[in-house]
Enzyme design. Structure first.
Site, PDB file in Angstrom:
ATOM      1  N   ARG A  19       5.364  26.917 -39.001  1.00 41.18           N
ATOM      2  CA  ARG A  19       5.616  26.176 -40.252  1.00 41.18           C
ATOM      3  C   ARG A  19       6.846  25.279 -40.114  1.00 41.18           C
ATOM      4  NH1 ARG A  19       9.218  27.579 -44.277  1.00 41.18           N
ATOM      5  NH2 ARG A  19       8.748  26.933 -46.423  1.00 41.18           N
ATOM      6  N   VAL A  22       6.070  22.287 -37.755  1.00 45.88           N
ATOM      7  CA  VAL A  22       5.160  21.285 -38.332  1.00 45.88           C
ATOM      8  C   VAL A  22       5.867  20.486 -39.428  1.00 45.88           C
ATOM      9  CG1 VAL A  22       3.036  21.013 -39.680  1.00 45.88           C
ATOM     10  CG2 VAL A  22       3.101  22.596 -37.738  1.00 45.88           C
ATOM     11  N   ASP A 126      10.032  42.404 -27.003  1.00 52.44           N
ATOM     12  CA  ASP A 126      10.810  43.069 -25.942  1.00 52.44           C
ATOM     13  C   ASP A 126      12.253  42.555 -25.867  1.00 52.44           C
ATOM     14  OD1 ASP A 126       8.488  44.367 -25.398  1.00 52.44           O
ATOM     15  OD2 ASP A 126       8.230  43.604 -23.365  1.00 52.44           O
ATOM     16  N   ARG A 170       8.675  46.713 -21.978  1.00 46.00           N
ATOM     17  CA  ARG A 170       8.188  46.866 -20.610  1.00 46.00           C
ATOM     18  C   ARG A 170       9.332  46.979 -19.597  1.00 46.00           C
ATOM     19  NH1 ARG A 170       3.403  42.872 -20.369  1.00 46.00           N
ATOM     20  NH2 ARG A 170       5.093  41.646 -21.211  1.00 46.00           N
TER      21      ARG A 170
HETATM   22  O1  F6P Z   1       5.694  41.804 -24.150  1.00 53.22           O
HETATM   23  C1  F6P Z   1       5.412  42.288 -25.411  1.00 53.22           C
HETATM   24  C2  F6P Z   1       4.560  43.532 -25.328  1.00 53.22           C
HETATM   25  O2  F6P Z   1       4.256  43.967 -26.625  1.00 53.22           O
HETATM   26  C3  F6P Z   1       5.180  44.683 -24.520  1.00 53.22           C
HETATM   27  O3  F6P Z   1       6.120  45.412 -25.259  1.00 53.22           O
HETATM   28  C4  F6P Z   1       3.960  45.481 -24.136  1.00 53.22           C
HETATM   29  O4  F6P Z   1       4.188  46.188 -22.961  1.00 53.22           O
HETATM   30  C5  F6P Z   1       2.929  44.409 -23.915  1.00 53.22           C
HETATM   31  O5  F6P Z   1       3.335  43.265 -24.650  1.00 53.22           O
HETATM   32  C6  F6P Z   1       1.542  44.803 -24.337  1.00 53.22           C
HETATM   33  O6  F6P Z   1       0.689  43.778 -23.994  1.00 53.22           O
HETATM   34  P1  F6P Z   1      -0.818  43.716 -24.503  1.00 53.22           P
HETATM   35  O7  F6P Z   1      -0.795  43.471 -25.983  1.00 53.22           O
HETATM   36  O8  F6P Z   1      -1.425  42.591 -23.758  1.00 53.22           O
HETATM   37  O9  F6P Z   1      -1.421  45.044 -24.198  1.00 53.22           O
END
Ligand code: F6P
Length: 317
Positions: A19, A22, A126, A170
């Site tokens: 938003r 744009v 993350d 991760r």
């Molecule tokens: O990078 C963001 C994230 O939510 C991580 O915390 C997690 O490991 C990953 O993406 C999960 O990915 P997907 O939704 O593709 O399973």
């Protein structure tokens, strides 16, 4: 510059940023196009016009109205070439990419390999973008996880149990450490620190001897699986444990006020950066100030000092 395009990954605050982009562009006399399904849509030319009106009523929505996808094809230079052709064919003068490491790396390659003008907006729960204090979506994710944790604590306290709660993250323990501190947890396992199950179990036994009977241990998914940690505790101490894996609830949900306001600021800054001829950079929040940050630095691994917060958690637990 006549027309810019927006490409997104999903997390809370992304719609608010769409938003902002744009409407800032409209205010500067520039048209906007949405790329559907992330880099998949850029390769295949899947787009939707975005106007001041079409982005109304989305500031409070989680996810992304533009849909998203993990795009294996974008890992190949040939397909990235196809994406760059789409950019030229559709008369896109600049591309704003909202997402995490993978998305920003893709934007960097589009610039380096094909000269596409790109500006990134860090958006990932993350919070693992190097040099960026806070990415879009991270604050909402912490608050969503904290809300769930507070509910788990009710049971942990009532039944005097040990809970192991797995949160997302991760390579980076941002969510885990924030939630553990805000939730008053006893322990946190994160990718940035080694952990010793024997030491944790010794702490639990010592606490138990002093009458401390409920424990909440937060685990970042990138460090260990909650199931394994819980089993290790039960095996070593004989105490019953319970596990909760919060999963994708952390990536969705209504963005917090902080995420929406950041989205407004970052969205405007990204458009202005493109209009000023900046490229191969992202807009970022650093020490409370918005500035531009080269994408080749943003995609490097992030190292965050965690010892001070970890010691604080242990001191207060
Ligand atoms: O990078 C963001 C994230 O939510 C991580 O915390 C997690 O490991 C990953 O993406 C999960 O990915 P997907 O939704 O593709 O399973």
């Amino acid at each position: 510059m006549k027309r810019i395009a927006v490409l997104t990954r999903d997390c809370a605050g992304v719609n608010a940023a769409i938003r902002a982009v744009v409407r800032t562009a409209a205010g500067r006399g520039v048209g906007a196009l949405g790329i559907l399904k992330g880099y998949e849509g850029l390769i295949d030319g899947l787009t939707v016009p975005l106007t001041r009106r079409s982005v109304s009523g989305i500031i409070n929505l989680g996810g992304t109205i533009l849909k998203s996808a993990r795009c294996e094809r974008f890992l190949s230079a040939d397909w990235r070439g196809r994406a760059a052709e789409t950019v030229r064919r559709l008369g896109i003068d600049g591309l704003i990419v909202m997402g995490g490491n993978g998305s920003l790396h893709g934007a960097h390659l589009l610039h380096v390999e094909a000269g596409v003008p790109v500006v990134g907006i860090p958006a990932t729960i993350d919070n693992d973008i190097n040099g960026v204090d806070l990415a879009l979506g991270a604050d909402t994710a912490v608050n969503v996880a904290l809300d769930a944790l507070d509910k788990i604590r009710d049971t942990a306290t009532s039944l005097e149990r040990i809970f192991v709660v797995e949160v997302m993250g991760r390579d980076c323990g941002y969510i885990a450490l924030q939630v553990a501190l805000a939730g008053g947890c006893e322990e946190v396992l994160i990718p940035e620190r080694d952990y010793d199950p024997d030491r944790i179990c010794a702490d639990i036994k010592a606490g138990n001897a002093e009458g401390k009977v409920s424990w909440i241990i937060i685990v970042a998914e990138g460090k260990a699986r909650a199931e394994d940690v819980a089993r290790a505790i039960t095996d070593r101490t004989g105490f019953e444990t319970r596990v909760a894996v919060l999963g994708h609830i952390q990536r969705g949900g209504r963005p917090t006020a902080l995420d929406r306001i950041m989205a407004a600021r970052l969205g405007r800054a990204a458009v202005d950066a493109l209009l000023e001829g900046c490229t191969d950079c992202c807009v970022r929040l650093r020490n409370g100030v918005l500035d531009l940050w080269p994408l080749d630095k943003a995609v490097l691994p992030k190292t965050t000092p965690v010892e001070s917060d970890y010691r604080l958690l242990k001191l207060l637990s």
